[in-house]
Design a protein around this motif. Structure first.
Motif, PDB file in Angstrom:
ATOM      1  N   GLY A 155       6.894   2.064   0.710  1.00  0.00           N
ATOM      2  CA  GLY A 155       8.281   3.133   0.643  1.00  0.00           C
ATOM      3  C   GLY A 155       9.323   2.467  -0.397  1.00  0.00           C
ATOM      4  N   ASN A 156      10.133   3.376  -0.774  1.00  0.00           N
ATOM      5  CA  ASN A 156      10.309   4.513   0.254  1.00  0.00           C
ATOM      6  C   ASN A 156       9.509   5.436  -0.451  1.00  0.00           C
ATOM      7  N   ARG A 157       8.799   6.636   0.402  1.00  0.00           N
ATOM      8  CA  ARG A 157       7.952   7.634  -0.049  1.00  0.00           C
ATOM      9  C   ARG A 157       8.553   8.911  -0.303  1.00  0.00           C
ATOM     10  N   ILE A 158       9.815   8.937  -0.158  1.00  0.00           N
ATOM     11  CA  ILE A 158      10.676  10.169  -0.434  1.00  0.00           C
ATOM     12  C   ILE A 158      11.653  10.121  -1.395  1.00  0.00           C
ATOM     13  N   ALA A 159      11.698  10.769  -2.620  1.00  0.00           N
ATOM     14  CA  ALA A 159      12.806  10.708  -3.441  1.00  0.00           C
ATOM     15  C   ALA A 159      13.379  12.168  -3.683  1.00  0.00           C
ATOM     16  N   ALA A 160      14.789  12.046  -3.308  1.00  0.00           N
ATOM     17  CA  ALA A 160      15.486  13.436  -3.113  1.00  0.00           C
ATOM     18  C   ALA A 160      16.606  13.607  -4.181  1.00  0.00           C
ATOM     19  N   LYS A 161      16.697  14.749  -5.018  1.00  0.00           N
ATOM     20  CA  LYS A 161      17.601  14.950  -5.704  1.00  0.00           C
ATOM     21  C   LYS A 161      18.095  16.387  -6.059  1.00  0.00           C
ATOM     22  N   THR A 164      15.163  19.299  -5.798  1.00  0.00           N
ATOM     23  CA  THR A 164      13.749  18.770  -6.090  1.00  0.00           C
ATOM     24  C   THR A 164      13.604  17.468  -5.177  1.00  0.00           C
ATOM     25  N   ILE A 165      12.466  17.383  -4.544  1.00  0.00           N
ATOM     26  CA  ILE A 165      11.910  16.171  -3.747  1.00  0.00           C
ATOM     27  C   ILE A 165      10.511  15.718  -4.130  1.00  0.00           C
ATOM     28  N   TYR A 166      10.166  14.693  -4.057  1.00  0.00           N
ATOM     29  CA  TYR A 166       8.856  14.049  -4.116  1.00  0.00           C
ATOM     30  C   TYR A 166       8.388  13.222  -3.219  1.00  0.00           C
ATOM     31  N   LEU A 167       7.198  13.586  -2.712  1.00  0.00           N
ATOM     32  CA  LEU A 167       6.833  12.808  -1.186  1.00  0.00           C
ATOM     33  C   LEU A 167       5.480  12.361  -1.856  1.00  0.00           C
ATOM     34  N   GLY A 168       5.288  10.974  -1.467  1.00  0.00           N
ATOM     35  CA  GLY A 168       4.088  10.352  -1.673  1.00  0.00           C
ATOM     36  C   GLY A 168       3.465  10.148  -0.374  1.00  0.00           C
ATOM     37  N   THR A 169       2.060  10.709  -0.322  1.00  0.00           N
ATOM     38  CA  THR A 169       1.427  10.896   1.012  1.00  0.00           C
ATOM     39  C   THR A 169       0.424   9.847   1.071  1.00  0.00           C
ATOM     40  N   SER A 170      -0.347   9.899   2.151  1.00  0.00           N
ATOM     41  CA  SER A 170      -1.219   8.800   2.772  1.00  0.00           C
ATOM     42  C   SER A 170      -2.449   9.133   2.075  1.00  0.00           C
ATOM     43  N   GLN A 171      -2.955  10.269   1.714  1.00  0.00           N
ATOM     44  CA  GLN A 171      -4.044  10.445   1.277  1.00  0.00           C
ATOM     45  C   GLN A 171      -4.290  11.630   0.250  1.00  0.00           C
ATOM     46  N   ALA A 198       5.368   4.558  -2.983  1.00  0.00           N
ATOM     47  CA  ALA A 198       6.704   4.525  -3.268  1.00  0.00           C
ATOM     48  C   ALA A 198       6.916   5.681  -4.329  1.00  0.00           C
ATOM     49  N   VAL A 199       8.055   6.130  -4.210  1.00  0.00           N
ATOM     50  CA  VAL A 199       8.843   7.255  -5.452  1.00  0.00           C
ATOM     51  C   VAL A 199      10.349   6.802  -5.401  1.00  0.00           C
ATOM     52  N   GLN A 200      10.904   6.867  -6.608  1.00  0.00           N
ATOM     53  CA  GLN A 200      12.366   6.563  -6.807  1.00  0.00           C
ATOM     54  C   GLN A 200      12.602   7.345  -7.912  1.00  0.00           C
ATOM     55  N   PHE A 201      13.985   8.037  -8.107  1.00  0.00           N
ATOM     56  CA  PHE A 201      14.776   8.588  -9.149  1.00  0.00           C
ATOM     57  C   PHE A 201      15.463   7.292  -9.722  1.00  0.00           C
ATOM     58  N   ASP A 202      15.679   7.272 -11.251  1.00  0.00           N
ATOM     59  CA  ASP A 202      16.760   6.794 -11.543  1.00  0.00           C
ATOM     60  C   ASP A 202      17.760   7.348 -12.086  1.00  0.00           C
ATOM     61  N   ASN A 206      14.856  10.268 -14.340  1.00  0.00           N
ATOM     62  CA  ASN A 206      13.399  10.025 -14.411  1.00  0.00           C
ATOM     63  C   ASN A 206      12.954   9.745 -13.125  1.00  0.00           C
ATOM     64  N   ILE A 207      11.616   9.825 -12.709  1.00  0.00           N
ATOM     65  CA  ILE A 207      11.119   9.732 -11.335  1.00  0.00           C
ATOM     66  C   ILE A 207       9.880   8.817 -11.700  1.00  0.00           C
ATOM     67  N   TYR A 208       9.747   7.815 -10.833  1.00  0.00           N
ATOM     68  CA  TYR A 208       8.833   6.762 -10.782  1.00  0.00           C
ATOM     69  C   TYR A 208       7.907   6.824  -9.532  1.00  0.00           C
ATOM     70  N   ALA A 209       6.666   6.569  -9.656  1.00  0.00           N
ATOM     71  CA  ALA A 209       5.617   6.448  -8.735  1.00  0.00           C
ATOM     72  C   ALA A 209       4.771   5.632  -8.594  1.00  0.00           C
ATOM     73  N   ALA A 210       4.256   5.008  -7.451  1.00  0.00           N
ATOM     74  CA  ALA A 210       3.308   3.850  -7.193  1.00  0.00           C
ATOM     75  C   ALA A 210       2.161   4.292  -6.540  1.00  0.00           C
ATOM     76  N   PRO A 211       1.018   4.680  -7.353  1.00  0.00           N
ATOM     77  CA  PRO A 211      -0.320   5.107  -6.500  1.00  0.00           C
ATOM     78  C   PRO A 211      -0.871   3.812  -5.943  1.00  0.00           C
ATOM     79  N   TYR A 212      -1.748   4.027  -4.939  1.00  0.00           N
ATOM     80  CA  TYR A 212      -2.414   3.144  -4.097  1.00  0.00           C
ATOM     81  C   TYR A 212      -3.288   2.495  -5.025  1.00  0.00           C
ATOM     82  N   GLY A 213      -3.707   3.025  -5.996  1.00  0.00           N
ATOM     83  CA  GLY A 213      -4.641   2.323  -7.057  1.00  0.00           C
ATOM     84  C   GLY A 213      -4.321   1.422  -8.148  1.00  0.00           C
ATOM     85  N   GLY A 214      -2.793   1.594  -7.956  1.00  0.00           N
ATOM     86  CA  GLY A 214      -2.044   0.016  -8.738  1.00  0.00           C
ATOM     87  C   GLY A 214      -1.198   0.815  -9.895  1.00  0.00           C
TER      88      GLY A 214
END
Length: 828
Positions: A155-161, A164-171, A198-202, A206-214
């Protein structure tokens, strides 16, 4: 089968004036995430894998359960907590336990605008989420989330501003909403990704996301994405430092999403202005890394937890010989140097009660209080620990799990003798609850009075000799079960067991009314019986094919008789010779597939010999509009006959207990006017789910809980034979809860520990706040907040040092850490 209807039955949907309390155990389950609000003092939340979310109560460092109004256990799988840095009133969460598309429940997005007091549930399905790959949803179009699955500590998998909300899911990759979660669209760039950890606003939006694939990818519009430098590893967690615009990451090269065995760990710091990532030099005595937290108000302070080390010994109760399985490295110089504040810490065993024998592990929940750098807290597989002097040479760790109740009860026994309640639970054995409002000092032990078995599967007691109890556990080296002759206070291992391979959740036990016979239905080898307290066992006449996998029950009056309902064949069996021989007495009960066995249950009443109650699943018709169950069961719910049945002739014939669409559990307690009050967990004909009580032998029923007390759905119920109105229930991952009418006290059972004793909550762990003054310098191991007499903060010191020469002469108010007390200070 012969059936008759009870005439003139009524079900009242009004509820009695019940009060509800948790049976105090404290902890008992995996807390996999914790988050402080970055700009609002004393506001924090935790998430658990099966017990929902909690909010921090800073006045006593306890936690408040937020999801007790939920009626769907799937929503208690809290995979993410989301906070909006600009709006402290808003909190977001998710619901969903598992991701197997064949049987997982529908995922949900949960939002609150009042800090978690009330919630709005928003389903995640193809009607609310556009662009989703249809191969990654259920047959009904639902998305699924792994609140109790792989990667739940990331995580964290929710970034809110704002909106606008981003949600990182399981699949299902990354989702984006522009209306606070009412509707979503799948972000195309991640459409081929399985999940996003994981997802995060700066601070620049800007929004940052980390996929399972790397890798980590960033965007300023949510549509166009760029990889951050050459970083390509799979992120477990990320934490943002707004002062330097940096993102800190934990990664692992092996089992990268696993909180138990991840390895090959590293810590990275990402410069978001220059879009570069650099590995941080960490101490070498580790395997992998899980949690990470940067103090948003002190960029130099970072904490990182380890994973996969498993090098510990004992628990805090063992004193000097205790060594934690995992550690927490803290830096106060931006990552240049590190210190393990767990290895150098002192754990307060007294604050932990029964958890003092457990060893910290799975430390994915980790956070620094942004308003008090000495306050660091971490979650583990069984609760929360916190220190309020993290920067001291030897920090003191306190078990701050008051309010968190996450055990999964698998057996409840309330008898007229001994403790008001004895339990067996998953993972942590179970307890002798001599006082419901004080945590027991220890779990059930084995014969050596020290060893613990872990998960216990079943519990039974003898109706006419209630001090005699038996339980089944998973430790084959200690008999797979145990016998107690003092009401569950002490236990003796069974000297033998029929089949070591039979250990498992479908391993059930019963004891005759006179305690002379124990019957044990092994998962693989079928029914066995013992007449010598488990020293020896003999196989019953029927094979495993006919009886194995189902729970036997004893007749509460006739010590020779046992019963068993085989929901796979629809047959009811009876033994009239103490478990030796079993014969079919009724072959016309509901027959279901194995996934529905848990709803097909048999109960023996203490009212009279041969009185049996049976729950037979659910038969709820489809309802698009106008019925109260439409939100949960839009397509209907069919398995079994949807009947609650009652027999008074040992199961030869049954009568329908009318008024219910289905029932799951039945219990019998002290009556008001009748000998016994009857309690039923189920759904009334109008679709109202709840716990119902009958005071007139089943003629009429009143709901005793309300919509604010549903605890994710009631899985199990027990009733007190000594206190009218009191029941014990297990919610979905919410431990054990007892409910009763106000002022209820045991005045009839003198051999109980609670005789003539009202309930009273135990004190919470005490936290010492100390400070010193030498002339103009005030120092403390905790943070210091100095206010003027108008209450305005004039200095907030995370280092615990205040120099009064920097302030005008006059009177000030000093707060130490989160202490509710203010000290008057005179500055000459």
């Amino acid at each position: 089968m012969i059936r008759f209807l009870f005439a003139f039955l009524t079900v009242s949907l009004s509820h009695g004036a019940y009060e509800w309390h948790s049976v105090q155990i404290r902890g008992g389950g995996y807390v996999h995430g914790v988050q402080f609000h970055p700009s609002t003092e004393n506001l924090a939340y935790i998430r658990t894998d099966v017990g929902g979310a909690y909010k921090y109560n800073s006045s006593d460092h306890s936690w408040i359960a937020l999801n007790d109004a939920f009626n769907d256990g799937n929503d208690m799988g809290s995979m993410a907590i989301g906070l909006d840095p600009d709006n402290p009133e808003v909190v977001y969460s998710t619901g969903g336990l598992y991701t197997d598309l064949a049987w997982c429940g529908e995922a949900s997005f949960l939002r609150s605008s009042d800090r978690g007091k009330t919630w709005e549930k928003l389903p995640l399905n193809t009607n609310t989420v556009s662009g989703t790959d249809n191969s990654k949803v259920t047959s009904s179009g639902s998305l699924c989330l792994a609140g109790n699955g792989t990667g739940r500590g990331t995580g964290n998998r929710i970034a809110a501003k704002g909106q606008t909300i981003y949600l990182g899911t399981s699949q299902n990759g990354l989702l984006k909403s522009t209306n606070k979660g009412s509707n979503w669209e799948s972000v195309d760039y991640f459409s081929t990704s399985s999940g996003v950890s994981a997802v995060q606003f700066d601070k620049n939006g800007n929004i940052y996301a980390a996929p399972y694939g790397g890798g980590v990818f960033y965007s300023n519009d949510g549509q166009n994405w760029t990889q951050l430098g050459s970083f390509s590893q799979t992120v477990y967690q990320m934490s943002y430092n707004p002062t330097n615009n940096e993102l800190w990451l934990t990664v692992n090269s092996s089992n990268p999403l696993d909180q138990n065995s991840a390895g090959g760990g590293a810590v990275y710091k990402c410069d978001l202005d220059n879009k570069t990532a650099a590995e941080i030099d960490m101490p070498q005595d580790y395997n992998g890394f899980l949690g990470i937290s940067v103090n948003p108000q002190d960029a130099q302070q970072i904490v990182v937890s380890t994973v996969g080390t498993w090098g510990g010994n004992g628990g805090p109760i063992d004193g000097a010989s205790f060594k934690s399985h995992e550690g927490i490295y803290m830096s106060v110089d931006g990552g240049a140097t590190w210190k393990d504040i767990v290895a150098h810490g002192v754990f307060d065993a007294n604050s932990a009660y029964n958890a003092a024998s457990s060893n910290p592990h799975w430390m994915s929940a980790l956070a620094i209080n942004p308003f008090d750098g000495n306050h660091v807290t971490f979650g583990t597989g069984y609760g929360m620990w916190s220190t309020f002097d993290a920067k001291a040479e030897n920090p003191t760790w306190i078990y701050t799990s008051t309010g968190i109740e996450e055990t999964v009860p698998l057996g409840l026994a309330s008898t007229p003798k001994g403790a008001p309640l004895v339990s067996v639970v998953g993972d942590v054995d179970g307890f002798y609850h001599s006082n419901l409002d004080t945590p027991p000092l220890s779990r059930h032990k084995l014969s050596d009075s020290k060893s613990e078995a872990g998960t216990n599967y079943d519990l039974a007691w003898a109706q006419n000799q209630p001090e005699i109890m038996v339980r089944v556990h998973k430790n084959s080296n200690h008999g797979l079960g145990a016998y107690s002759d003092d009401g569950g206070l002490n236990w003796t291992n069974f000297a033998s067991h029929p089949d070591a391979s039979g250990s498992g959740e479908n391993n059930f036990i019963a004891i005759s009314a006179d305690a002379s016979t124990i019957v044990w239905n092994m998962a693989n080898s079928g029914m066995h019986y013992s007449t010598d307290q488990g020293k020896t066992w003999q196989a019953a006449s029927n094979t495993a094919i006919e009886l194995s996998g189902f729970r036997p029950v004893a007749d509460k009056i006739n010590a020779n008789v046992f019963y068993l309902y085989n929901a796979g064949s629809g047959k009811l069996y009876q033994s009239s010779d103490k478990g030796i021989n079993w014969a079919v007495i009724n072959s016309d009960l509901a027959q279901v597939d194995d996934w529905a066995y848990g709803n097909m249950n048999l109960f023996s009443s203490p009212a009279q010999e041969g009185e049996l109650w049976v729950t037979q699943g659910a038969n709820i018709y489809a309802c698009a509009e106008g019925c109260s169950w439409s939100d949960n069961f839009k397509g209907g719910l069919w398995f079994g006959d949807g009947k609650v049945l009652r027999s008074t002739d040992g199961g030869a014939s049954f009568k329908d207990v009318n008024g219910f669409l289905y029932g799951r559990q039945v219990a019998f307690g002290k009556g008001k006017t009748e000998d016994f009050a009857i309690y039923l967990v189920g759904m009334a004909n109008d679709g109202t789910q709840g716990v119902f009580r009958s005071d007139d032998n089943g003629t009429s029923w009143t709901r005793v809980n309300d919509d604010n007390h549903q605890f994710g759905g009631v899985d199990r119920i027990g009733a007190d034979p000594c206190i009218y109105s009191r029941i014990y229930i297990s919610g979905s991952g919410r431990g054990i809860i007892y409910g009763q009418e106000p002022g209820s006290v045991n005045t009839s059972c003198s051999e109980r520990s609670d005789f003539n004793k009202p309930t009273k909550l135990a004190p919470k762990p005490s936290i010492t706040y100390s400070w010193q003054r030498q002339q103009n310098m005030i120092t403390s191991k905790q943070s210091l907040t100095l206010r003027n007499v108008q209450g305005r903060i004039v200095e907030h010191s995370l280092s615990g040092e205040v120099n009064l020469t920097n302030h005008k002469a006059g009177i000030y108010l000093l707060q130490v850490g989160n202490s509710p007390q203010n000290y008057k200070i005179f500055n000459p």
